[in-house]
Design a protein around this motif. Structure first.
Motif, PDB file in Angstrom:
ATOM      1  N   ALA A 168     -14.642 -41.072   1.065  1.00  0.00           N
ATOM      2  CA  ALA A 168     -13.468 -41.118   1.946  1.00  0.00           C
ATOM      3  C   ALA A 168     -13.800 -41.579   3.359  1.00  0.00           C
ATOM      4  CB  ALA A 168     -12.789 -39.753   1.997  1.00  0.00           C
ATOM      5  N   GLY A 169     -15.069 -41.770   3.678  1.00  0.00           N
ATOM      6  CA  GLY A 169     -15.446 -42.267   4.999  1.00  0.00           C
ATOM      7  C   GLY A 169     -15.315 -41.219   6.083  1.00  0.00           C
ATOM      8  N   ARG A 170     -15.210 -41.689   7.346  1.00  0.00           N
ATOM      9  CA  ARG A 170     -15.128 -40.787   8.504  1.00  0.00           C
ATOM     10  C   ARG A 170     -13.845 -40.950   9.290  1.00  0.00           C
ATOM     11  NH1 ARG A 170     -20.749 -42.238  11.235  1.00  0.00           N
ATOM     12  NH2 ARG A 170     -19.351 -42.201  13.038  1.00  0.00           N
ATOM     13  N   ASN A 171     -13.057 -41.980   9.013  1.00  0.00           N
ATOM     14  CA  ASN A 171     -11.830 -42.241   9.758  1.00  0.00           C
ATOM     15  C   ASN A 171     -10.721 -41.336   9.247  1.00  0.00           C
ATOM     16  OD1 ASN A 171      -9.642 -43.224  11.132  1.00  0.00           O
ATOM     17  ND2 ASN A 171      -9.803 -45.321  10.383  1.00  0.00           N
ATOM     18  N   LEU A 172     -10.268 -40.407  10.085  1.00  0.00           N
ATOM     19  CA  LEU A 172      -9.237 -39.464   9.664  1.00  0.00           C
ATOM     20  C   LEU A 172      -7.953 -40.170   9.236  1.00  0.00           C
ATOM     21  CD1 LEU A 172      -9.754 -36.723  12.395  1.00  0.00           C
ATOM     22  CD2 LEU A 172     -10.109 -36.425   9.952  1.00  0.00           C
ATOM     23  N   HIS A 195     -10.507 -40.104  16.308  1.00  0.00           N
ATOM     24  CA  HIS A 195     -10.102 -40.283  14.919  1.00  0.00           C
ATOM     25  C   HIS A 195     -11.301 -40.358  13.977  1.00  0.00           C
ATOM     26  CE1 HIS A 195      -5.908 -41.048  16.073  1.00  0.00           C
ATOM     27  NE2 HIS A 195      -6.427 -41.688  17.113  1.00  0.00           N
ATOM     28  N   ASP A 196     -12.498 -40.500  14.542  1.00  0.00           N
ATOM     29  CA  ASP A 196     -13.729 -40.447  13.759  1.00  0.00           C
ATOM     30  C   ASP A 196     -14.133 -38.977  13.625  1.00  0.00           C
ATOM     31  OD1 ASP A 196     -16.705 -40.202  13.437  1.00  0.00           O
ATOM     32  OD2 ASP A 196     -16.569 -42.378  13.290  1.00  0.00           O
ATOM     33  N   LEU A 197     -14.220 -38.478  12.394  1.00  0.00           N
ATOM     34  CA  LEU A 197     -14.438 -37.046  12.178  1.00  0.00           C
ATOM     35  C   LEU A 197     -15.727 -36.546  12.818  1.00  0.00           C
ATOM     36  CD1 LEU A 197     -13.617 -34.387  10.907  1.00  0.00           C
ATOM     37  CD2 LEU A 197     -14.598 -35.165   8.731  1.00  0.00           C
ATOM     38  N   LYS A 198     -16.820 -37.290  12.696  1.00  0.00           N
ATOM     39  CA  LYS A 198     -18.083 -36.809  13.246  1.00  0.00           C
ATOM     40  C   LYS A 198     -18.110 -36.882  14.773  1.00  0.00           C
ATOM     41  CE  LYS A 198     -22.020 -37.259  11.178  1.00  0.00           C
ATOM     42  NZ  LYS A 198     -23.252 -37.804  10.542  1.00  0.00           N
TER      43      LYS A 198
END
Length: 512
Positions: free
Chosen positions: A368-372, A299-302
């Motif tokens: 928007a951060g990294r959490n999808l 769920h973390d995009l990176k």
């Protein structure tokens, strides 16, 4: 050509010096900061021009003196090396443009660190394929490892970053020890540190010694390329690095490791036993499948993008493994097609994966951060970044008419031809690889439909997503250029396919 090489090296070294200069704030408040922002793309452009001239038929062979000794480092630029230098310098040019805006939000010490080490990282990645002997290669390889480590540690005040850096440093030096062992065996047998001398001596090595060199090279380059099970550093290091650094590490540095594997495993050692190719093919299938399976659950995009790097290096390894198997089986046309597919996917992955990491950084920059799961509705707030993310997601999923489809289809074609012409045992291996590659493609498409849809569509799920804003043009511009190249390469596949096919045929025939 030598003067152009020295200009490229000088521009990047001067950029690193300028990057250390305190700028007092924004990226344009001091001439040294502006110089750093200009000199890195300029150095990349000079390396690209050097590689393009080499591919057009202008050879390069030189010795660069280092230190008061002097210690001469032999460099050369045959077509294989030129292809990787051109790839790295083109991606490095766009990443440097992006980084000038991205680093402006960092604290001054971190900003200076990134500005200083980024040009050195780009320089070292260009010098690895240029190296023509043991000393030059090891100096460039170690510089690449240390500069990338320093960039990974940009946010060293966070414990998870420190842990990721230690794992990366440990794995990269274990790999370097393997490479040192392989190189010392070759140098001892050839009585020389020159790669050309190694290629002449390799056919006369005892079979056990050749096998040992191959295994050490596979371990050394495989750890840097993040082949399973040597991939453990990648999902830790890529997510914590600055986004344009993550793009360079995934899009270029992993391919430099692939270059090394081709150089030693195919060019220097020459045709080997069947198990060499089967080992690379098996590692490729395992990496592709495990990489995409891990990515589906993220769920973390990176971190999701990092696991897809494992997947795509696996696809490249499948092509390289088929090339080694077909070469052993006396199928030069199949070997050339498979090697061309691997080289093509190196380029394609550099384009769409770098674009995706730049998009991830733009989304994070936009708030928007990294959490999808905490995103949603970003396409309205970030239309340019969203467009790039959509195109790059389709490309990495292997959908036509984007570039990822071209190289994956070439890999399928090579597997089909190996199955048809290689006998029952090789047909069974090829069939298993086809199933693995097909399953990988399906899961990758499902993963990016989920990721892009969750991030871009629907309504914002959090206040941060609702307040998100588009990144500066200097950030979405390079990502959009890379996305455009994904479309162009997919629509005109022969523009790269024809020259890569000729290069692969020369390598299979032993032209180096």
């Amino acid at each position: 050509m030598t003067a152009l090489l020295l200009c490229a090296i000088g521009a990047l070294l001067l950029s690193a010096i300028c990057g250390l200069w305190p700028d007092g704030g924004g990226p344009r408040r001091h001439p040294a900061a502006l110089g750093s922002a200009v000199l890195t793309p300029l150095g990349c452009a000079a390396f690209a021009a050097l590689a393009a001239r080499s591919l057009a038929g202008a050879p390069l062979s030189a010795a660069i003196a280092l230190g008061p000794g002097p210690l001469p480092l032999a460099v050369a630029l045959p077509p294989l090396s030129a292809a990787f230098v051109l790839l790295g310098s083109a991606v490095g040019f766009l990443a440097a443009l992006y980084g000038a805006a991205y680093t402006a939000r960092l604290a001054p010490p971190k900003r200076r660190s990134v500005r200083a080490f980024l040009p050195l990282f780009v320089l070292s990645m260009a010098l690895v394929p240029l190296a023509a002997d043991l000393a030059a290669f090891l100096v460039a390889w170690e510089a690449m490892s240390l500069c990338s480590y320093a960039l990974v540690m940009t946010d060293a005040d966070r414990p998870e970053v420190v842990r990721a850096g230690y794992v990366y440093l440990l794995m990269t030096h274990l790999g370097a020890l393997c490479l040192l062992g392989a190189f010392l065996l070759l140098a001892s047998a050839a009585g020389s540190t020159s790669f050309a001398a190694w290629a002449l001596a390799a056919p006369h090595l005892a079979p056990g010694l050749r096998d040992a060199v191959f295994l050490l090279a596979l371990g050394g380059f495989g750890s840097k390329a993040a082949l399973v099970p040597l991939h453990v550093w990648l999902p830790r290091a890529h997510p914590v690095a600055p986004s344009h650094v993550s793009g360079l590490m995934s899009g270029v540095m992993l391919k430099i490791a692939v270059y090394g594997l081709i150089l030693i495993g195919a060019v220097v050692l020459g045709p080997g036993p069947l198990w060499w190719g089967l080992a690379v093919l098996g590692l490729g299938v395992a990496s592709a499948l495990l990489g995409v399976l891990y990515a589906v659950t993220e769920h973390d995009l990176k971190r999701l993008l990092a696991f897809h790097s494992v997947e795509n290096v696996g696809i490249i390894a499948i092509g390289l493994g088929v090339a080694l198997v077909a070469r052993n089986a006396g199928l030069p046309a199949v070997a050339a097609l498979a090697l061309a597919a691997a080289l093509y996917h190196c380029i394609n992955h550099a384009l769409f994966k770098t674009a995706l990491f730049l998009d991830a950084g733009a989304i994070e920059h936009g708030g928007a951060g990294r959490n999808l799961d905490a995103m949603g509705g970003l396409l309205r707030a970030m239309p340019w970044t969203g467009a790039s993310l959509c195109v790059a997601s389709a490309a990495i999923s292997g959908l036509p008419p984007f570039n990822g489809f071209v190289s994956e289809w070439m890999t399928f074609q090579a597997l089909f031809r190996l199955a048809a012409r290689g006998g029952p045992a090789l047909a069974l291996c090829a069939f298993a690889a086809v199933l693995g590659l097909a399953l990988t493609g399906g899961l990758a498409a499902a993963c990016f439909v989920k990721a892009a849809g969750t991030a871009l569509l629907g309504r914002p799920r959090t206040a941060a997503a609702a307040a998100a804003h588009e990144a500066p043009p200097a950030m979405w511009g390079p990502a959009l250029v890379l996305a455009g190249l994904c479309v162009a390469v997919g629509l005109i596949p022969g523009a790269l396919g024809a020259p890569l096919g000729r290069l692969a045929a020369e390598l299979v025939a032993g032209g180096g």
